[in-house]
Design an enzyme around this catalytic site. Sequence first.
Site, PDB file in Angstrom:
ATOM      1  N   CYS A  13       4.639   0.795  10.143  1.00 52.11           N
ATOM      2  CA  CYS A  13       5.543  -0.364  10.122  1.00 52.11           C
ATOM      3  C   CYS A  13       6.285  -0.346   8.791  1.00 52.11           C
ATOM      4  CB  CYS A  13       4.785  -1.669  10.363  1.00 52.11           C
ATOM      5  SG  CYS A  13       3.564  -2.070   9.104  1.00 52.11           S
ATOM      6  N   ARG A  19       1.583  -5.369  10.558  1.00 54.62           N
ATOM      7  CA  ARG A  19       1.451  -4.828  11.911  1.00 54.62           C
ATOM      8  C   ARG A  19       0.684  -3.513  11.998  1.00 54.62           C
ATOM      9  NH1 ARG A  19       7.687  -4.798  12.938  1.00 54.62           N
ATOM     10  NH2 ARG A  19       7.504  -4.377  10.692  1.00 54.62           N
ATOM     11  N   ASP A 128       8.106  -8.258  13.490  1.00 52.59           N
ATOM     12  CA  ASP A 128       7.562  -8.450  12.145  1.00 52.59           C
ATOM     13  C   ASP A 128       7.156  -9.922  11.962  1.00 52.59           C
ATOM     14  OD1 ASP A 128       7.068  -8.539   9.468  1.00 52.59           O
ATOM     15  OD2 ASP A 128       8.956  -7.600   8.861  1.00 52.59           O
TER      16      ASP A 128
HETATM   17  P1  4NP Z   1       4.773  -5.190   8.156  1.00 46.64           P
HETATM   18  O1  4NP Z   1       5.375  -6.576   7.589  1.00 46.64           O
HETATM   19  O2  4NP Z   1       5.922  -4.221   8.191  1.00 46.64           O
HETATM   20  O3  4NP Z   1       4.277  -5.559   9.510  1.00 46.64           O
HETATM   21  O4  4NP Z   1       3.682  -4.793   7.182  1.00 46.64           O
HETATM   22  C1  4NP Z   1       6.093  -6.627   6.404  1.00 46.64           C
HETATM   23  C2  4NP Z   1       5.437  -6.783   5.208  1.00 46.64           C
HETATM   24  C3  4NP Z   1       6.156  -6.836   4.015  1.00 46.64           C
HETATM   25  C4  4NP Z   1       7.530  -6.700   4.052  1.00 46.64           C
HETATM   26  C5  4NP Z   1       8.177  -6.537   5.258  1.00 46.64           C
HETATM   27  C6  4NP Z   1       7.467  -6.481   6.421  1.00 46.64           C
HETATM   28  N1  4NP Z   1       8.280  -6.757   2.855  1.00 46.64           N
HETATM   29  O5  4NP Z   1       9.511  -6.651   2.909  1.00 46.64           O
HETATM   30  O6  4NP Z   1       7.688  -6.901   1.764  1.00 46.64           O
END
Ligand code: 4NP
Length: 157
Positions: A13, A19, A128
């Site tokens: 992800c 995720r 997300d």
């Molecule tokens: P993930 O969620 O991709 O599901 O781990 C996110 C966690 C952090 C960020 C974006 C998505 N971020 O931009 O810091």
Amino acid sequence: MEDNGKYKILFVCLGNICRSPAAEGVMKKMSADAGLNLEIASCGLISYHQGETPDDRMLDTAERRGYPLNHRARKILGKDFAYYDMIIGMDRNNIVELKELCPKEHQHKIHIMSEYFQNVKGYTTVPDPYYGDMRDFDNVITLLEDACGGLIEKIRS
Ligand code: 4NP
């Protein structure tokens, strides 16, 4: 990395704190329960959260749903594309970025998690939850359970 002969799956992800570590935890539990002996890992496309444990909201939600998570975030490496047999992104942006990074000979390994949905209706990605609320985190686990069921069927077939 030594090749241990196991079939290897890498979930990807953006941040590797919501995720994909949850996908790793759900797939580890469900595939072990199904009697499969897979190597399962996760990583992110950015290094912003490198070394961090998963987001507390995901840790709590996953634990409550039966998936204790034990993971430290890391960014994808060039060698991951050769090492893993399947590289599974959570949304369309993940897939675009993975395809840009992946050498031509390994492009066929890239899949989107929604390919494996069995019963889920109305979703074409695992969205997300980072800027969402606890219901969004809970929904991610529901989507991942459904997709992991489909993925297990695919691997068995
Ligand atoms: P993930 O969620 O991709 O599901 O781990 C996110 C966690 C952090 C960020 C974006 C998505 N971020 O931009 O810091």
